[in-house]
Design an enzyme around this catalytic site. Structure first.
Site, PDB file in Angstrom:
ATOM      1  CE1 TYR A 118      71.072  62.063  83.046  1.00 24.48           C
ATOM      2  CE2 TYR A 118      73.390  62.287  82.522  1.00 24.48           C
ATOM      3  CZ  TYR A 118      72.305  61.494  82.787  1.00 24.48           C
ATOM      4  OH  TYR A 118      72.440  60.136  82.799  1.00 24.48           O
ATOM      5  CE  LYS A 164      55.428  62.240  83.451  1.00 21.75           C
ATOM      6  NZ  LYS A 164      54.426  61.217  83.185  1.00 21.75           N
ATOM      7  CG  ASP A 174      54.203  58.468  81.352  1.00 21.90           C
ATOM      8  OD1 ASP A 174      54.411  59.428  80.597  1.00 21.90           O
ATOM      9  OD2 ASP A 174      53.175  58.376  82.030  1.00 21.90           O
ATOM     10  CG  ASP A 222      70.772  58.272  81.050  1.00 19.19           C
ATOM     11  OD1 ASP A 222      71.602  57.675  80.348  1.00 19.19           O
ATOM     12  OD2 ASP A 222      70.820  58.275  82.286  1.00 19.19           O
TER      13      ASP A 222
END
Ligand code: NAP
Length: 424
Positions: free
Chosen positions: A168, A235, A289, A313
């Site tokens: 970002y 992640k 996930d 986000d």
């Protein structure tokens, strides 16, 4: 008195001093603002005009009721987006940044961001320029709001999303440019990496300092608000040195700075038979996930989330959807020296100036702002009146179409309905 190029500071009202704000940012403990704080606001594009007007009316009425007219917000309009372009010929003028820096606390409507080209996201620029490093999004169900879930009341989660780095940060080179060619050649020459010549490239920095201050704020919030757990979402199994490091640095802050308050999942298994000892806050981590299924299947097991920018986000919208969509979810961008409160949803340009949009997300963002000022009574009044209005099925179009027997109100009428229910 501070001077601006094209805007005038209101003659009444007082500036919130940094010490008040820093204390309440970090601790959320409700320090006192002056009785007449000057608060800059950015109306926003699209539906911003309608929702900001409605929100300011609700806030003014609640403050007046809660403090018998002894307190009052002195609103100071500053500009970004289309209104700024008309006034300044630029999208985000220096006046606006200077005003928020100086007055510390601001309320903001949504701003349009062009996709794929045009000017850079004003929202991202504001966050970076003012170093508003934490995007804080509480997601909690309000009874009566239509939800796709069987048990939306199980969602009571506050997301702390890192706001300044990750993909970002906007470090990108477009496909086909001499710059991207240089980057591709550099990676080939120095790291023997074969990247397709026709790629665009983005960079994902995640740093120790920015991770630690974000996780620190989340832990402080958990302690102050007597929450049960903090989950680091990452992640890291794939992106080991960015997302994985975020996890490791997060645990480091917890164990090095908050060992009196925090306990890890391994510790409770090893020493306490899987139960969290009284007075301790659990810190654990989940892979992003898997977290998306966890919040659907076992939402009540999650409480505070600390996560890098992109995961945050996605997660905030996914959580918001469970309690009735982003039209209902508030947000704040908080740093050590300033805070901007803003709705989660966008500018929905097709509804601009039609007086139909749901202002709840902005109203609830203003509630967070009042709490941040230490004006908990006014914040509480609004929360209750908003909940009563929805429970009695007086709602804007977006909720009305999903509710049986509801009365559809315009944005301004919805604000009036809330105001008429503001009782001490
Ligand atoms: P959006 O503005 O959030 O609107 C998408 C849809 O969500 C709307 O068409 C509407 O759905 C529903 N919606 C959103 N806010 C609503 C509200 N307050 N009341 C009722 N319904 C609402 O998303 P977008 O169309 O993707 O983005 C539009 C612009 O806003 C873009 O330029 C985007 O970059 C910008 N944006 C800004 C911010 C920000 O300032 N922080 C955040 C997100 C997006 P229905 O038509 O189905 O009723």
């Amino acid at each position: 008195m501070i001077k601006f190029d094209k805007i005038e500071v209101p003659t009444e009202g007082k500036k919130i001093e940094p010490t008040d704000a820093v204390a309440s940012v970090a601790k959320q403990s409700g320090t006192s603002a002056p009785d007449t704080p000057i608060i800059p606001f950015i109306e926003g594009d699209g539906i911003g005009r309608d929702t900001m007007k409605a929100t300011r009316r609700v806030v003014d009425a609640a403050v007046n009721n809660a403090y018998d007219g002894k307190r009052k917000i002195v609103w100071f309009e500053v500009y970004a987006g289309e209104k700024a372009y008309q006034k300044y010929d630029e999208w985000l003028p220096e006046d606006t940044l200077k005003a928020v820096r100086h007055f510390i606390v601001a309320l903001k409507g949504p701003l349009i961001t062009p996709v794929g080209g045009g000017y850079r996201s004003l929202n991202v620029t504001l966050r970076q320029e003012l170093d508003l490093y934490a995007c804080v999004r509480p997601v909690k169900y309000i009874t009566g709001v239509p939800s796709p879930m069987k048990h939306p009341e199980k969602v009571d989660i506050v997301i702390f999303r890192e706001n300044t780095e990750d993909v970002y940060a906007g470090i990108e080179w477009a496909q086909g440019t001499p710059e991207v060619k240089k980057v591709i050649d550099f990676l080939k020459d120095n790291f023997a990496l074969n990247i397709a010549e026709d790629s665009g490239i983005g960079v994902k920095p995640i740093s120790v300092k920015n991770t630690k201050r974000l996780v620190r704020m989340a832990i402080q919030y958990a302690i102050e608000n007597k929450r049960r757990s903090i989950t680091i979402v990452h992640k890291g199994n794939i992106m080991k040195f960015t997302e994985g490091a975020f996890r490791d640095w997060g645990y480091e802050v917890a164990t090095e700075e908050f060992s009196d308050y925090i306990i890890t999942e391994e510790e409770i298994q090893a020493k306490y038979n899987g139960d969290i000892p009284k007075g301790k806050i659990l810190i654990n981590d989940r892979i992003a996930d898997s977290m998306f299924q966890q919040i659907l299947l076992r939402a009540d097991e999650y409480d505070i989330i600390a996560t890098p920018n992109l995961n945050g986000d996605y997660l905030s919208d996914a959580c918001a959807a469970q309690v009735g969509g982003i039209g209902m979810a508030p947000g704040a961008n908080i740093g050590d020296h300033a805070a901007i409160f803003e709705p989660t949803g966008g500018a929905a340009p097709k509804y601009a100036n039609l007086d139909v949009a749901n202002p709840s997300s902005l109203i609830l963002s203003a509630v967070m702002m009042l709490e941040y000022l230490g004006w908990k009574e006014a914040a509480g009044l609004i929360q209750k009146a908003l909940a009563d209005t929805i429970m009695q099925k007086f709602v804007t179009y977006d909720l009305e179409r999903l509710m049986e027997g509801a009365t559809k109100l315009k944005t301004s009428e919805f604000a009036s309905a809330i105001i008429s229910r503001l009782t001490n």
